[in-house]
Design a protein around this motif. Sequence first.
Motif, PDB file in Angstrom:
ATOM      1  N   CYS A   1       0.754  -1.082   0.060  1.00 59.79           N
ATOM      2  CA  CYS A   1      -0.086  -0.255   0.036  1.00 59.79           C
ATOM      3  C   CYS A   1       0.925   1.244  -0.217  1.00 59.79           C
ATOM      4  O   CYS A   1       2.044   1.296   0.370  1.00 59.79           O
ATOM      5  N   VAL A   2       0.159   2.323  -0.565  1.00 62.87           N
ATOM      6  CA  VAL A   2       0.694   3.691  -0.162  1.00 62.87           C
ATOM      7  C   VAL A   2       0.084   4.512   0.638  1.00 62.87           C
ATOM      8  O   VAL A   2      -1.193   4.558   0.316  1.00 62.87           O
ATOM      9  N   ALA A   3       0.579   5.071   1.175  1.00 65.45           N
ATOM     10  CA  ALA A   3      -0.277   5.805   2.562  1.00 65.45           C
ATOM     11  C   ALA A   3       0.134   7.337   2.599  1.00 65.45           C
ATOM     12  O   ALA A   3       1.499   7.781   2.502  1.00 65.45           O
ATOM     13  N   ASN A   4      -0.840   8.081   2.624  1.00 69.17           N
ATOM     14  CA  ASN A   4      -0.572   9.736   3.172  1.00 69.17           C
ATOM     15  C   ASN A   4      -1.297   9.982   4.311  1.00 69.17           C
ATOM     16  O   ASN A   4      -2.385   9.691   4.569  1.00 69.17           O
ATOM     17  N   ALA A   5      -0.502  10.823   5.131  1.00 63.87           N
ATOM     18  CA  ALA A   5      -1.067  11.363   6.267  1.00 63.87           C
ATOM     19  C   ALA A   5      -1.157  13.033   6.351  1.00 63.87           C
ATOM     20  O   ALA A   5      -0.333  13.595   5.629  1.00 63.87           O
TER      21      ALA A   5
END
Length: 413
Positions: A357-361
Amino acid sequence: MLEVILCSLITILPDYLFRKYRQGKTWGKEITFFTMWYELRWGISACAILSISLVTLIFYYHPSTTNAAPLFRTVSIMPEKSGRVQHVFVENHQKIKAGTAIFSMYDESQLAAIEQAEANVKQVEAEFSTAYAQLAVAISNVEKANSAYMRSKNEYDRKKKLSLKGNNIISESEVQKMADTLAMNEAGLSISLANQASAQGIIENILPAKKASAIEVLESAIVDEAKRTVYAHIDGELQQFALQPGDFVNPMIRSAGMIVPSSGEASGREAVQAGFNQLAANVIEVGTFAEITCLSKPFTIIPMKVDSVQSVIATGQVRTNETLLDVQERARPGTLTVRLVPLYEGGLDGVIPGTKCVANAYSYHHELLASGTLSTSNTIYLHMVDAVGVVHAIILRMQALLLPVKVLVFSGH
């Protein structure tokens, strides 16, 4: 790339328009591919500085990572003792429930131990019958001894009374002989009473304790025999399970297979673990909003929020051994481990545990801005910080669109 395009709209484009409409320079004459680096030097320099600043601002306050996955754990199938497989009740990839029997093992010594324990219990029960018979004999002996004692006592009392009257009716030696007989009968009665008490104690104390101990040994043997059948303790799916009757299983060598949980936190269907850069430690906190996109569910953005933040960096852990620690060996920086949960129920439906997965916060300062405690400059700055998060959100959506293309076309698959 998107940041450079946005910055060029307020740096390079105005510089070009100034050169064209105020200085009369046109593209293809005064401004060409070879001269634009000089003619548009102010716009290009400003664009580079602004792009670097914007990228730094975005990635600091809205961190991103490709080190994200819904991690799951497996439960190894191991018996408590080694043995040879007798029956296999399930198959590989079968979905099982907690309490399902997986396989059983055969052990002749354990069966012999159960038979021996059962024989010991029966032996104790037989000893009860013998003890009751001995008690009956002891009671009979007490009655017999008591009868003899009473007869001798009555006879002694009678002769003693006659001897006291005088006239030599009863000789003194005969009275003494009767007293000796009375003492012997009294001692015999005491012995009979002691034998009765001993028989009663055996029935009430010794044999019950002996029977309880035999039953405990039997139950322990039965429990050990039950351990020969291995059961599942969680709901899940069997993986790498290839046991056949006759295989020898030893918990010290290898497991018989594993169970992948189908529900719960250990299943990887309730949360995603992500590793962000250490610089994000002051930005990411519990409650921070985030988004992810995963390979197993392409073209989909899943809203998430931070559920917990690990308080330490994993690469800093130290285990005592006989070798001194050289910090240089830990030169590779670790990541800040964060647990993300879906913002809405069922958000991870369709996401395969373990997928990439690729995650942004995203930093969120709405409550701080609404408090009215900030200065004007800080308010404008935080508004700008929250606004540029849109750029990162757009980048994540572009990644979601291009991720299948990147994997299927450019990675050689």
